[in-house]
Design an enzyme around this catalytic site. Structure first.
Site: not given
Length: 409
Positions: A120, A133, A140, A144, A147, A268-269, A345, A388
């Site tokens: 995507e 983006c 992945c 996380c 996510c 990405s903290l 999100n 996101c």
């Protein structure tokens, strides 16, 4: 409300064919070598490589026949030997806020029996810019916990050509090449054009962020090659200050990113304590905060004009306290930085809630008073799962036995 377009008929007609290699994603020396491989001498190959580069990346051409400054007979030789492939568009969704999400499908002409993969890619129009983006992997490895992409196991890395293919296909759909026609989507207001990479240029896509599916620094070589091509002045010509690479903290590759690619860096903290970050961003167990923050302090080219962006997703009662805000300020002291606060999100099956608006405002006030810009990112494309942390495709990783059977067939 969102609009979903059936784009089966928009799948690019020039799909890769067996025996023909793609020229998209090759660096100029590689392009020259490919041309020497079909009989050109070095001098002519170098000249033809520059011409092809301009046609592919500046003009967005996918048909060798349109390359009018190349002799007709040689155009046919190129067409018989190579392809200028783009991904197929499986679907295009348009959010009520104008955000677009494409599901792109890639096929490998070298292994035609392997199933295609899908990623995507999201376009976010704003008044003064248009941001694309881009994904770097199918799936992945990082898992996380907040996510959606992390719930899809890694299928494979994208090639440099596939990363660039997302940019090229998005530019085509947005009429962003010279002479391009912008699509009519049933009366939706088209995205504004901003200032592009070169002086006097006006583009729909002004910025690229490597923030889509995957961890870019776990696909470093392909991402590097794609971004160097994207920023080449004779090609797509995006300013390196308009390209941002986001990493969850692959520390060994952070310094080379600044030195070899030279783009803007985002981290990405999401947590300011190792125990919490170990849970939210498990790569922290390998590269803890101390090492990550030191790598940021040492980032080549770091200055007030080239600040690092720290991304911080706001999770209710998890990482959003006043104490967290104060520790964030202490952790980043002395680093030229901007802090993006990202309202969480939601996605199906997620175990988190977004912080309340008042809590986010209080958190931002603490960070702002310490002298850091801390904009709260307005969620975009939530209705089409384009925001996101929401990106995911249905591609699945094959077992080694299955891959070997298909590649040896």
């Amino acid at each position: 409300m969102s609009i979903a377009l059936d784009l089966d008929h928009h799948a690019h007609p020039d799909r890769p064919k067996l025996g023909r290699a793609s020229l998209v994603g090759l660096m100029k020396p590689e392009l020259k070598d490919a041309l020497m491989g079909i009989g050109l001498n070095e001098r002519e190959a170098k000249m033809r490589a520059s011409q092809l580069w301009n046609w592919i990346y500046h003009n967005g051409v996918t048909d060798f026949e349109r390359m009018t400054n190349i002799q007709k007979g040689f155009r046919q030789t190129l067409a018989d030997t190579f392809v200028l492939d783009r991904p197929e568009i499986v679907s295009e969704q348009i959010s009520i806020d104008g955000t677009r999400k494409w599901l792109f499908r890639f096929r490998d002409p070298k292994t035609p029996l392997m199933p295609p993969v899908e990623v995507e890619t999201v376009y976010i129009p704003e008044e003064d810019r248009g941001t694309l983006c881009v994904s770097s992997q199918v799936g992945c490895t990082l898992t996380c916990t907040f996510c959606h992409t992390g719930t899809q196991k890694l299928v494979r890395n994208l090639t440099a050509g596939e990363i660039l293919g997302q940019i090229l296909m998005a530019r085509e759909r947005l009429g962003d090449f010279p002479g391009g026609v912008r699509p009519d989507d049933g009366g939706l207001v088209p995205a504004p054009r901003g200032s592009g990479g070169s002086e006097g240029d006006s583009r729909a896509i002004t910025n690229v962020v490597m923030m889509g599916m995957g961890e870019p620094l776990y696909n470093y070589d392909n991402v590097k090659q794609a971004l160097l091509i994207a920023s080449d002045e004779a090609g797509i010509s995006l300013s390196k200050r308009r390209i941002t690479l986001s990493t969850s903290g692959v520390v060994p590759h952070i310094e080379p990113t600044g030195r070899e690619i030279g783009v803007m860096l985002a981290i990405s903290l999401h947590a300011v304590r190792d125990d919490l970050r170990d849970l939210l961003v498990p790569i922290n167990k390998k590269y803890p905060l101390k090492d990550l923050i030191q790598a940021c302090r040492d980032y080549p080219g770091l200055s007030n004009a080239r600040r690092i962006t720290f991304e911080y997703v706001m999770l209710r009662d998890i990482n959003d306290s006043d104490a967290d805000a104060r520790e964030l300020v202490r952790l980043l002291a002395g680093i030229p930085a901007k802090i993006n606060l990202i309202p969480f999100n939601p996605w199906p099956g997620s175990n988190y809630e977004c912080s309340t608006s008042s809590r986010i405002e209080q958190f931002a006030d603490i960070v702002n008073r310490a002298g850091y810009a801390s904009p709260v990112r307005t969620p975009r494309g939530r209705d089409i799962f384009a925001a996101c942390g929401q990106l995911k495709s249905a591609s699945e990783r094959l077992s080694k036995k299955e891959r070997d059977a298909l590649t040896s067939a």
